[in-house]
Each structure stands twice: as C-alpha cells, then as structure tokens.
Enzyme design. Structure first.
Site, PDB file in Angstrom:
ATOM      1  N   GLY A 149       0.826  -1.195   0.000  1.00 19.38           N
ATOM      2  CA  GLY A 149       0.000   0.000   0.000  1.00 19.38           C
ATOM      3  C   GLY A 149       0.864   1.250   0.000  1.00 19.38           C
ATOM      4  O   GLY A 149       1.993   1.228   0.505  1.00 19.38           O
ATOM      5  N   GLN A 150       0.374   2.344  -0.580  1.00 20.21           N
ATOM      6  CA  GLN A 150       1.101   3.617  -0.614  1.00 20.21           C
ATOM      7  C   GLN A 150       0.094   4.737  -0.414  1.00 20.21           C
ATOM      8  O   GLN A 150      -1.050   4.631  -0.847  1.00 20.21           O
ATOM      9  CB  GLN A 150       1.794   3.831  -1.974  1.00 20.21           C
ATOM     10  CG  GLN A 150       2.723   2.714  -2.427  1.00 20.21           C
ATOM     11  CD  GLN A 150       4.043   2.624  -1.667  1.00 20.21           C
ATOM     12  OE1 GLN A 150       4.375   3.514  -0.868  1.00 20.21           O
ATOM     13  NE2 GLN A 150       4.799   1.552  -1.901  1.00 20.21           N
ATOM     14  N   ASP A 190       1.637  -2.781   3.971  1.00 16.11           N
ATOM     15  CA  ASP A 190       1.346  -1.374   3.742  1.00 16.11           C
ATOM     16  C   ASP A 190       2.574  -0.497   3.965  1.00 16.11           C
ATOM     17  O   ASP A 190       3.129  -0.447   5.052  1.00 16.11           O
ATOM     18  CB  ASP A 190       0.211  -0.935   4.678  1.00 16.11           C
ATOM     19  CG  ASP A 190      -0.473   0.327   4.194  1.00 16.11           C
ATOM     20  OD1 ASP A 190      -0.125   0.805   3.103  1.00 16.11           O
ATOM     21  OD2 ASP A 190      -1.355   0.822   4.915  1.00 16.11           O
ATOM     22  N   HIS A 191       2.979   0.210   2.934  1.00 14.49           N
ATOM     23  CA  HIS A 191       4.103   1.141   2.998  1.00 14.49           C
ATOM     24  C   HIS A 191       3.596   2.586   3.188  1.00 14.49           C
ATOM     25  O   HIS A 191       4.375   3.539   3.199  1.00 14.49           O
ATOM     26  CB  HIS A 191       4.934   1.009   1.715  1.00 14.49           C
ATOM     27  CG  HIS A 191       6.250   1.701   1.749  1.00 14.49           C
ATOM     28  ND1 HIS A 191       6.476   2.900   1.112  1.00 14.49           N
ATOM     29  CD2 HIS A 191       7.416   1.377   2.352  1.00 14.49           C
ATOM     30  CE1 HIS A 191       7.744   3.267   1.308  1.00 14.49           C
ATOM     31  NE2 HIS A 191       8.326   2.373   2.055  1.00 14.49           N
ATOM     32  N   ALA A 192       2.274   2.731   3.352  1.00 10.00           N
ATOM     33  CA  ALA A 192       1.679   4.059   3.550  1.00 10.00           C
ATOM     34  C   ALA A 192       2.162   4.654   4.871  1.00 10.00           C
ATOM     35  O   ALA A 192       2.645   3.923   5.742  1.00 10.00           O
ATOM     36  CB  ALA A 192       0.156   3.946   3.547  1.00 10.00           C
TER      37      ALA A 192
END
Ligand SMILES: *[C@@H]1O[C@H](CO)[C@@H](O)[C@H](O)[C@H]1NC(C)=O
Ligand SMILES: *[C@@H]1O[C@H](CO)[C@@H](O)[C@H](O)[C@H]1NC(C)=O
Ligand SMILES: *[C@@H]1O[C@H](CO)[C@@H](O)[C@H](O)[C@H]1NC(C)=O
Ligand SMILES: *[C@@H]1O[C@H](CO)[C@@H](O)[C@H](O)[C@H]1NC(C)=O
Length: 364
Positions: free
Chosen positions: A166-167, A304-306
């Site tokens: 995720g971003q 998730d990299h958000a």
C-alpha cells in the site's frame, strides 16, 4: 465623435481586461488534478496493496481517491500506471513545463529512493515528493512511493517498487505566497533532490530550495519546524518537519502532544523493527494493525508502505496527517515531515479504514 471615442476606449479597456485576466488565469492553472484532468484544490490517494493470497485479479495499481469536490473514498477508474490516473494527470503539467523550458515555472523532485538506483540514501531525509509552481501558484505532492516519479525527460511511469505494498499521498494546491513557508519546511526535511529547475526569478523569495536543487550545503538546519499552510481555496494545514537532529519518534514525542489528540498510526513497520504503541505521554499513539476496505475485504499493515495517522475515534481535535516517516526506532535518525488537516471528509475517510489497532501493554 465623442461616442466613437467612447466606444474605442471601451473596446480597448475590454481588450486590456481580457488580456490581463487571460495572463493571470493562463499562468494560474498549475494545480492538483483529478482523473478527468480538472483542477482540484487538493486530493489524497491510497494505492492498495497487491494481496498475494487473493485470486481477485488485483494488479497492485488500484487506488482509493478523495478530493476537495468529493465527500468519501472512491475506487479509481484508472490504474496508477496510466497517464489518466490522478498522478498521471497531475504530473502532466510537469512534462509540459519541462518541454517548454519556461523560465517562469519551477520544479523540485525528491525521494530517498532515486528511480533506477539500487541505493537508498541515508544521508538525506526519509522523504518523497514533488513541487511544481510559478509565481501565481503550484502544487505540493507528498507521497510514500519509492523511486517515483521518473525524471521528467522520461515521462510518466509508475515503478514496480511501488506496486506490492500500500502507498499513500496527498496533493495540495498552494498560492505562491505559501512557498516561502514551504521553502523552510523543506530545508528541515533535507530532501534528496534528483531533478529540479528553479529559475533565477524565484531566488529572491525562496532561499533554501535553490540550494537544495544545487546540492549546496545549507545554513544551520533547525531541529524541527512547524508551520500553518493554507491551500489556494483556503483549506488549513499544519506541516511538521523534523531534522535528523531531533532524535525521537515524531508521532509520540511531537505530533500527538502538539495536536492534543490520541493518534492511530499506520506506517511501514517491519517485524522486530517496530516502536510499540505508546501511552507514556499525555497523548497516546497506537499502531494500526489491519485496514478494512469493506466488510469482507481487509489487509494487514505488513502489506502497507503508507504513512498516515488519524485521531482516535471519540477524542476531540480530529486530525489526519499524511507524510514521510514510519514508527521504527531507526526513523528517529532521519529527517521528514507530515502534513495534517482537520478536514472532516479526510478524517472520515481515513477513520473508516481502521479495522484494528494495538493498545498499550498488549503483547500479542
Ligand atoms: C499498467 O499495468 C497493467 C497491469 O499490469 C498493464 O496491463 C498495462 O499494460 C499497464 N499500462 C501501462 C500504460 O503501462
Ligand atoms: C527568461 O526570461 C527573460 C525575461 O523575460 C528573457 O529575457 C529570457 O530570454 C528568458 N530565458 C529563456 C531561456 O527563455
Ligand atoms: C551505490 O552505492 C555504492 C556504495 O556506496 C556505490 O559504490 C555505487 O556507485 C552506488 N550506485 C549508484 C547507482 O549510485
Ligand atoms: C513513548 O514515547 C516517548 C517519546 O518518544 C518516549 O520517551 C518513551 O520512552 C516511550 N515510552 C515507551 C514505553 O516506549
């Protein structure tokens, strides 16, 4: 005779007003853009992860989208790798400015992970974004996507490095009078600038961005800096910037206490490198562990990299922030920032994604 002169005078003044308006409006069109290519005051996006265990046909390029003209998340019509995506549409203005070699438009692109480079620079801030502006207005895109975007000469593309996880990101349209404040915030974030052009006409008001662009070593960098910013349409934002000399977790040590709200944080936390939920100080920080997209669809924070946070449900001061840093012990040593707003629709949108977060003292 008199009438004729009057008519001519009127014609001339109409022409002048028209030209004047055109000059201003023609130059004023740099702004965040939606999927139809229409100017919007701001938008935020959440690029969804490509979940391994699903045979749902997910590409890792779908995203949720919310802007100043809509009220809640919408699933994107376009995939993130096309020029019709919200990032593709917005960056189109960068390619036009680049091609025209206009000397009244400036841009600055930064990312700790430079496109097509295997190295992640630790010398610079853990910060990713893009600014494009002229003397009327421009936009600031803040995002979490490694190695994005390509240098302008290569045109639009979305990198494989941004696909699996995720971003998150936010684009805000600002009048030029906000750029001096942005200039100082950016200095503290210490961005790794890999493409830029800042014509001399800006050098009087903007001190730090031309230096960052030239990779000149800067004057003294404050440990941290907080500023209010206002979008072109008047939406208020608060920008937190910390340098690598502010050696602490930005969420627990600063943002939660300053915003006076308990925060739920969603960031990239690798196993055994996570700061636990923290209730030591008056305002608490809780790590989100799972995100819900619908009643039957969710994903884990490990996908998730958000990087975002939102006020805990039920507390006053409903804030939402989107930015650069993770809740990891290592990130205390890095520069970066968050932009926060009390916009109700943004708050509702992010609040609605929280499926589960960890309380303090919870060991499992
Ligand atoms: C975008 O990604 C999809 C799915 O992988 C692919 O089919 C399509 O060709 C890509 N489009 C562009 C413009 O790269
Ligand atoms: C930039 O603008 C100045 C003043 O309008 C003009 O004289 C100059 O030729 C321009 N330079 C370029 C490279 O377009
Ligand atoms: C990556 O880092 C190594 C070691 O610091 C260096 O030798 C190499 O040139 C760098 N590669 C690129 C593409 O910057
Ligand atoms: C909570 O965060 C503060 C600020 O970073 C820190 O000083 C404190 O040690 C943390 N508490 C725990 C239990 O980790």
């Amino acid at each position: 005779m008199k009438q004729k002169m009057m008519a001519r005078l009127l014609r001339t003044s109409f022409a002048l007003v028209f030209l004047g308006l055109f000059g201003v409006l023609g130059a004023a069109t740099i702004s965040c853009r939606n999927e139809e290519g229409k100017a919007v005051d701001w938008f935020t996006f959440y690029k969804l992860p490509k979940r391994q265990n699903k045979e749902s046909g997910e590409t890792g390029l779908e995203y949720l989208y919310l802007d100043s003209t809509t009220r809640s998340w919408r699933k994107s019509e376009q995939l993130m790798n096309t020029t019709k995506s919200v990032l593709g549409r917005t960056l189109q203005q960068l390619y036009e400015a680049y091609a025209s070699k206009s000397n009244n438009t400036a841009y600055l692109i930064y990312n700790d992970g430079v496109p097509k480079s295997v190295n992640c620079s630790r010398k610079y801030g853990h910060t990713k974004g893009l600014l494009l502006w002229n003397r009327v207005q421009g936009f600031w895109l803040i995002h979490s996507i490694p190695q994005f975007p390509p240098v302008p000469e290569e045109g639009y593309d979305y990198p494989p490095t941004g696909r699996r996880n995720g971003q998150s990101g936010i684009c805000i349209t600002f009048k030029y009078n906000q750029y001096e404040a942005i200039d100082s915030q950016l200095l503290v974030c210490n961005p790794n600038v890999y493409s830029c052009s800042i014509p001399a006409t800006f050098h009087q008001e903007l001190i730090h961005m031309p230096q960052l662009c030239n990779r000149a070593s800067s004057s003294e960098i404050p440990g941290r800096l907080l500023t209010t910013l206002q979008s072109a349409q008047g939406q208020k934002f608060l920008h937190f910037a910390k340098s690598d000399s502010f050696l602490d977790d930005i969420f627990a040590a600063w943002m939660a206490q300053r915003l006076k709200t308990h925060l739920l944080t969603e960031t990239w936390q690798r196993k055994r490198q996570e700061l636990p939920s923290n209730c030591s100080l008056p305002y608490h920080v809780y790590n989100i562990k799972a995100i819900k997209l619908s009643r039957h669809s969710y994903f884990s924070s490990y996908q998730d990299h958000a990087k975002w946070c939102t006020s805990q449900k039920g507390t006053k001061n409903r804030w939402t922030c989107i930015g650069d840093l993770n809740r990891s012990p290592h990130q205390a040593f890095r520069s970066g920032g968050f932009i926060c707003t009390q916009n109700w629709h943004i708050y509702q949108a992010f609040q609605g994604l929280v499926l589960y977060y960890k309380s303090c003292n919870q060991t499992w």
